[in-house]
Design a protein around this motif. Sequence first.
Motif, PDB file in Angstrom:
ATOM      1  N   GLY A 197       0.818  -1.219   0.000  1.00 30.92           N
ATOM      2  CA  GLY A 197       0.000   0.000   0.000  1.00 30.92           C
ATOM      3  C   GLY A 197       0.847   1.262   0.000  1.00 30.92           C
ATOM      4  O   GLY A 197       0.550   2.233  -0.709  1.00 30.92           O
ATOM      5  N   LEU A 198       1.920   1.259   0.790  1.00 35.29           N
ATOM      6  CA  LEU A 198       2.815   2.422   0.831  1.00 35.29           C
ATOM      7  C   LEU A 198       3.531   2.590  -0.513  1.00 35.29           C
ATOM      8  O   LEU A 198       3.651   3.720  -1.019  1.00 35.29           O
ATOM      9  N   LYS A 199       3.999   1.493  -1.104  1.00 38.01           N
ATOM     10  CA  LYS A 199       4.656   1.572  -2.427  1.00 38.01           C
ATOM     11  C   LYS A 199       3.716   2.184  -3.461  1.00 38.01           C
ATOM     12  O   LYS A 199       4.138   2.971  -4.311  1.00 38.01           O
ATOM     13  N   ASN A 200       2.435   1.830  -3.378  1.00 42.36           N
ATOM     14  CA  ASN A 200       1.447   2.361  -4.318  1.00 42.36           C
ATOM     15  C   ASN A 200       1.229   3.871  -4.141  1.00 42.36           C
ATOM     16  O   ASN A 200       0.688   4.523  -5.032  1.00 42.36           O
ATOM     17  N   SER A 201       1.647   4.401  -2.983  1.00 40.81           N
ATOM     18  CA  SER A 201       1.437   5.823  -2.679  1.00 40.81           C
ATOM     19  C   SER A 201       2.677   6.667  -2.948  1.00 40.81           C
ATOM     20  O   SER A 201       2.685   7.864  -2.653  1.00 40.81           O
ATOM     21  N   VAL A 202       3.738   6.065  -3.492  1.00 44.22           N
ATOM     22  CA  VAL A 202       5.038   6.753  -3.512  1.00 44.22           C
ATOM     23  C   VAL A 202       5.026   8.036  -4.355  1.00 44.22           C
ATOM     24  O   VAL A 202       5.665   9.019  -3.994  1.00 44.22           O
ATOM     25  N   SER A 203       4.272   8.072  -5.460  1.00 43.53           N
ATOM     26  CA  SER A 203       4.290   9.291  -6.281  1.00 43.53           C
ATOM     27  C   SER A 203       3.623  10.450  -5.531  1.00 43.53           C
ATOM     28  O   SER A 203       4.082  11.591  -5.599  1.00 43.53           O
ATOM     29  N   THR A 204       2.551  10.138  -4.777  1.00 45.39           N
ATOM     30  CA  THR A 204       1.915  11.166  -3.926  1.00 45.39           C
ATOM     31  C   THR A 204       2.912  11.679  -2.896  1.00 45.39           C
ATOM     32  O   THR A 204       3.044  12.891  -2.683  1.00 45.39           O
ATOM     33  N   VAL A 205       3.629  10.747  -2.269  1.00 42.61           N
ATOM     34  CA  VAL A 205       4.589  11.122  -1.211  1.00 42.61           C
ATOM     35  C   VAL A 205       5.694  12.015  -1.780  1.00 42.61           C
ATOM     36  O   VAL A 205       6.045  13.043  -1.190  1.00 42.61           O
ATOM     37  N   MET A 206       6.231  11.650  -2.931  1.00 42.56           N
ATOM     38  CA  MET A 206       7.319  12.448  -3.529  1.00 42.56           C
ATOM     39  C   MET A 206       6.823  13.851  -3.883  1.00 42.56           C
ATOM     40  O   MET A 206       7.528  14.841  -3.675  1.00 42.56           O
ATOM     41  N   ASP A 207       5.596  13.942  -4.385  1.00 42.71           N
ATOM     42  CA  ASP A 207       5.011  15.242  -4.723  1.00 42.71           C
ATOM     43  C   ASP A 207       4.870  16.110  -3.465  1.00 42.71           C
ATOM     44  O   ASP A 207       5.252  17.286  -3.446  1.00 42.71           O
ATOM     45  N   VAL A 208       4.337  15.498  -2.400  1.00 43.22           N
ATOM     46  CA  VAL A 208       4.137  16.234  -1.138  1.00 43.22           C
ATOM     47  C   VAL A 208       5.484  16.658  -0.545  1.00 43.22           C
ATOM     48  O   VAL A 208       5.651  17.794  -0.094  1.00 43.22           O
ATOM     49  N   LEU A 209       6.468  15.750  -0.563  1.00 36.74           N
ATOM     50  CA  LEU A 209       7.794  16.085  -0.014  1.00 36.74           C
ATOM     51  C   LEU A 209       8.428  17.248  -0.773  1.00 36.74           C
ATOM     52  O   LEU A 209       9.056  18.132  -0.174  1.00 36.74           O
ATOM     53  N   GLY A 210       8.263  17.253  -2.091  1.00 35.51           N
ATOM     54  CA  GLY A 210       8.796  18.367  -2.885  1.00 35.51           C
ATOM     55  C   GLY A 210       8.181  19.689  -2.478  1.00 35.51           C
ATOM     56  O   GLY A 210       8.877  20.701  -2.314  1.00 35.51           O
ATOM     57  N   ARG A 211       6.852  19.680  -2.271  1.00 34.60           N
ATOM     58  CA  ARG A 211       6.169  20.928  -1.874  1.00 34.60           C
ATOM     59  C   ARG A 211       6.534  21.333  -0.449  1.00 34.60           C
ATOM     60  O   ARG A 211       6.660  22.513  -0.146  1.00 34.60           O
ATOM     61  N   LEU A 212       6.709  20.344   0.420  1.00 35.73           N
ATOM     62  CA  LEU A 212       7.108  20.645   1.800  1.00 35.73           C
ATOM     63  C   LEU A 212       8.515  21.243   1.835  1.00 35.73           C
ATOM     64  O   LEU A 212       8.783  22.190   2.575  1.00 35.73           O
TER      65      LEU A 212
END
Length: 287
Positions: A197-212
Amino acid sequence: GGGDDESRAFRAHISVFYSSHDAAERRASEEWLGAFVKTDGAWEACFMILESGGGGASDVESLFSARTLHDLLRRCVAKDEKKQASHAIIDWEALRFRLVRLNKLFAERCANGGGNVDLRATLTQLSLALAALACKMPSWDPNGVVDQTLAAFNEDETTSQAAKVVCLTTFLAIVAEQAASRDLSIHPMRREAVLTGLKNSVSTVMDVLGRLADAAGGDAALHTHILDALGSWAEIANVAQALPTIIVDGAVHILCDDSHGSHIRQSAVKALKGVLVQCIWTMGDET
């Protein structure tokens, strides 16, 4: 009531353990605390201290309580009926609600409290507790863990933007590492489902980390969390496809500038190492 008496005794022993100059007193309190945190009353005593907000609980009491909650969640085996010490009868929905609220409360206090080390450490423990709960809560779909946690922090209008940033960076720095941790008592099939489930979310996470990273300004603690997040997600998922270049550039700058502390430099090394390994594999696949 009994819960209040337990809570008062709990607070008194934490205080003695951390501040008494008498070694025998400290040892007695350590033994009392060691026994108490194995009882069913420990959960509620910890929540009472943490939910008191600014109501008299010391920073040390809050930190000890948050660490205890994480330990309880990490080790417990949820059962409908308690047959041994590690078994716990858990209302998962209520527990999630309270932990999300506490993460926001302490993030707000971190955002207002400058560099208070105990507050930051307490928030880290609360975030670890929430991550452990996300891994173990049977009814929480692992594919929704990231999106639903981000929404819980982002969509609360009573939480300041600064506190939201602290909540998000702390949770994202922790959840991937917690899911893979051998210290987490979890059924192997559930762990596998959570990691997928976490692997499936990785593109969302990378996008959020970039904005953070874009919004973190000069806050070294936040940048450290962002680098830790990139490093820990690189260990469980392919981050090379959706890599936030702002974080990679920042990590390189940190390593090239001797004025940064050793902690943030270690985080930068781990993040870059994880990214480089994946980029090399990816290049190898294309040749």
